[in-house]
Design a protein around this motif. Structure first.
Motif, PDB file in Angstrom:
ATOM      1  N   SER A  25      96.248  73.315   4.076  1.00 14.53           N
ATOM      2  CA  SER A  25      96.212  74.679   4.604  1.00 14.53           C
ATOM      3  C   SER A  25      95.145  75.508   3.903  1.00 14.53           C
ATOM      4  O   SER A  25      94.754  76.563   4.394  1.00 14.53           O
ATOM      5  CB  SER A  25      97.579  75.334   4.461  1.00 14.53           C
ATOM      6  OG  SER A  25      97.844  75.557   3.099  1.00 14.53           O
ATOM      7  N   LEU A  26      94.668  75.049   2.740  1.00 17.31           N
ATOM      8  CA  LEU A  26      93.577  75.757   2.060  1.00 17.31           C
ATOM      9  C   LEU A  26      92.253  75.539   2.792  1.00 17.31           C
ATOM     10  O   LEU A  26      91.359  76.366   2.712  1.00 17.31           O
ATOM     11  CB  LEU A  26      93.456  75.287   0.608  1.00 17.31           C
ATOM     12  CG  LEU A  26      94.488  75.848  -0.357  1.00 17.31           C
ATOM     13  CD1 LEU A  26      94.352  75.177  -1.704  1.00 17.31           C
ATOM     14  CD2 LEU A  26      94.328  77.347  -0.510  1.00 17.31           C
ATOM     15  N   CYS A  27      92.121  74.381   3.467  1.00 16.25           N
ATOM     16  CA  CYS A  27      90.924  74.131   4.271  1.00 16.25           C
ATOM     17  C   CYS A  27      91.154  74.749   5.639  1.00 16.25           C
ATOM     18  O   CYS A  27      91.906  74.215   6.456  1.00 16.25           O
ATOM     19  CB  CYS A  27      90.670  72.642   4.464  1.00 16.25           C
ATOM     20  SG  CYS A  27      90.474  71.741   2.963  1.00 16.25           S
ATOM     21  N   LYS A  28      90.476  75.863   5.903  1.00 17.83           N
ATOM     22  CA  LYS A  28      90.741  76.586   7.140  1.00 17.83           C
ATOM     23  C   LYS A  28      90.373  75.757   8.373  1.00 17.83           C
ATOM     24  O   LYS A  28      91.047  75.827   9.404  1.00 17.83           O
ATOM     25  CB  LYS A  28      89.973  77.901   7.151  1.00 17.83           C
ATOM     26  CG  LYS A  28      90.448  78.867   6.092  1.00 17.83           C
ATOM     27  CD  LYS A  28      91.707  79.595   6.512  1.00 17.83           C
ATOM     28  CE  LYS A  28      92.164  80.597   5.488  1.00 17.83           C
ATOM     29  NZ  LYS A  28      92.758  79.963   4.299  1.00 17.83           N
ATOM     30  N   THR A  29      89.339  74.934   8.256  1.00 20.85           N
ATOM     31  CA  THR A  29      88.928  74.111   9.392  1.00 20.85           C
ATOM     32  C   THR A  29      90.046  73.173   9.805  1.00 20.85           C
ATOM     33  O   THR A  29      90.428  73.102  10.977  1.00 20.85           O
ATOM     34  CB  THR A  29      87.678  73.287   9.033  1.00 20.85           C
ATOM     35  OG1 THR A  29      86.711  74.157   8.479  1.00 20.85           O
ATOM     36  CG2 THR A  29      87.125  72.598  10.245  1.00 20.85           C
ATOM     37  N   VAL A  30      90.590  72.469   8.809  1.00 17.08           N
ATOM     38  CA  VAL A  30      91.662  71.516   9.086  1.00 17.08           C
ATOM     39  C   VAL A  30      92.906  72.247   9.546  1.00 17.08           C
ATOM     40  O   VAL A  30      93.591  71.817  10.487  1.00 17.08           O
ATOM     41  CB  VAL A  30      91.963  70.684   7.833  1.00 17.08           C
ATOM     42  CG1 VAL A  30      93.097  69.716   8.105  1.00 17.08           C
ATOM     43  CG2 VAL A  30      90.731  69.922   7.396  1.00 17.08           C
TER      44      VAL A  30
END
Lengths: 312, 166
Positions: free
Chosen positions: B22-27
């Motif tokens: 969830s820290l990777c906005k893209t994913v």
């Protein structure tokens, strides 16, 4: 050496008291931070010096045990800084003279193992950095990342970065980037509401040597040499403490009186009063302020020269 | 809980939890879109990342996991310990940023691509730190920039910035 003059009249203090004073100096804490290491080692060397003297008496045994434990700690804590490594070596050689042979040998072995390990790590780090640090292809850095990086810079570094390449020049010359700098330098009264270019305005102020600019300039110089010293707690390297030499501290620990301070050869005249008061303050209950303490983030930025206190 | 598999450009797979992802906005947005269209799914989701190399991806994921752990600590610990924790986090981040300029560049590109705002901030900070106080030549050398300006242009720019270059 110091003892030769006054050991006839001064008996050594009660071992228990000596140990208490020694504990108060908190060498184990001082040794574990690089910026206090030098001073702590110097004082330990002086202590060894005194204890190894002819008239150490009944203090000798308990104090030597403490000292050798702290020397071992010093070897463990010794970091890559050359200055610290040198003082560590001389501390060990001093310890070898004072300690019984077997213990001295052990310390020497420890030092050797430690320095070998450090050398291995060093060469590994150099090899690694050579492998990886081949010119990265920063050429194609996207504009928004470069912009974010440049946003972090101060005006002087920004101007220097603008000279590096075409892309960087275009990015660094964007006008909105300069507006906050103008606001920081010029008062709102003398600032036009809608200037032609904020950058131009800032350049003019910089070339004109505006008064507040001078402040920014020297601050930048200080930053480049890193660290501002002013707001740090008083400590052994503070100016008012500099006149107390490691030897005086060591003498105080072993003998417990400040009288020797005035006898000791390297302080004279005016220095005495300040030296004694400094020592008083230093040995006062607030011992945890003895050594310089930094927030963790400052540690890496410590300049070499600023720490060379140059006593003695 | 559903697992997410990130596949680096050389085919290496990394499994991470949804929490860390969830820290990777893209994913995270990809995951949301999928859940909106297909509903809950228990199969692992495979995300191919064609322009992130394996070692960089590892480093990024290390950051995500660690930040996740710190966040949990932050919410769990009382207010009195917050300052101590902040110091801990700063120390860890400083350690984390001990990389060569090349690695840093790849890291910042990956953070940009995966859209990890906190890592991006950290990287831009570190990059700015490497520029600060350097002369143009040193900056060029440090970042491997090729001199793209003609001598006349460069002289021109130098002259206009002379106040900064003493």
């Amino acid at each position: 050496m110091l003892l030769s003059s006054d050991d006839s009249e001064n008996e050594f203090d009660d071992p228990q008291l000596v140990l208490t004073r020694y504990k108060k100096a908190r060498y184990e804490a001082a040794l574990s931070c690089p910026h206090n290491y030098l001073r702590a080692c110097q004082e330990l060397i002086e202590l060894f010096n005194i204890v190894a003297g002819p008239a150490a008496g009944r203090v000798k045994k308990p104090l030597l045990a403490e000292l050798s434990a702290d020397t071992r700690l010093a070897i463990d804590c010794c970091d890559g800084v050359l200055r610290n490594a040198t003082i560590c070596r001389s501390l060990v050689s001093e310890a070898v003279r004072a300690l019984p042979q077997a213990k001295g040998k052990e310390l020497q072995r420890l030092l050797k193992a430690r320095s070998l390990k450090a050398a291995r790590e060093d060469s590994k780090a150099i090899r690694n950095s050579q492998q990886h640090d081949v010119a990265p292809a920063v050429e194609q850095m996207p504009h928004d990342i470069l912009g974010a990086v440049l946003d972090e810079l101060d005006p002087f570094s920004l101007a220097a970065a603008a000279c590096a390449s075409r892309q960087w020049h275009e990015e660094a010359s964007k006008d909105h980037r300069w507006q906050p700098f103008v606001a920081a330098v010029l008062s709102p009264v003398s600032t036009p509401q809608q200037p032609q270019s904020w950058r131009e305005l800032f350049c003019q102020a910089a070339v004109g040597g505006h008064a507040r600019m001078a402040y920014h300039r020297s601050r930048r110089r200080m930053l480049r040499k890193t660290l501002l010293w002013t707001d740090l707690p008083p400590c052994r390297e503070a100016p008012d403490f500099k006149c107390v030499t490691p030897r005086q501290v060591a003498t105080f620990i072993v003998k417990g009186s400040i009288k020797e301070l005035s006898d000791s050869e390297d302080s004279e005249g005016d220095d005495d009063a300040s030296a004694v008061s400094g020592l008083h303050r230093d040995m006062a209950p607030a011992v945890n302020r003895l050594w310089r303490t930094f927030p963790a983030s400052c540690k890496l930025a410590l300049p070499e020269t600023a720490l060379d206190t140059g006593q003695q | 809980m559903r697992n997410i598999v990130l596949r680096a450009n050389d085919g290496a797979d990394h499994v991470i939890s949804v929490a860390a992802a969830s820290l990777c906005k893209t994913v995270a947005s990809l995951l949301q879109d999928l859940e909106a269209s297909k509903g809950e799914d228990t199969d692992p989701l495979i995300v191919p990342l064609p322009n992130v190399c394996n070692c960089t991806l590892q480093k990024v994921l290390g950051f995500c996991e660690q930040q996740r752990a710190f966040d949990e600590l932050c919410t769990a610990s009382p207010a009195a310990q917050q300052a101590d924790l902040t110091r801990q986090i700063q120390a860890w981040q400083m350690e984390y940023m001990q990389v060569s300029t090349d690695e840093l560049y790849h890291l910042v590109m990956a953070a940009h691509y995966l859209n990890v705002p906190r890592l991006l901030d950290l990287c831009t900070d570190a990059m700015a730190e490497r520029i600060r106080g350097k002369s143009p030549a040193q900056v060029r050398e440090c970042f491997g920039l090729k001199p793209s300006l003609s001598p006349e242009e460069e002289e021109e720019i130098r002259r206009s910035n002379l106040w900064a270059l003493n």
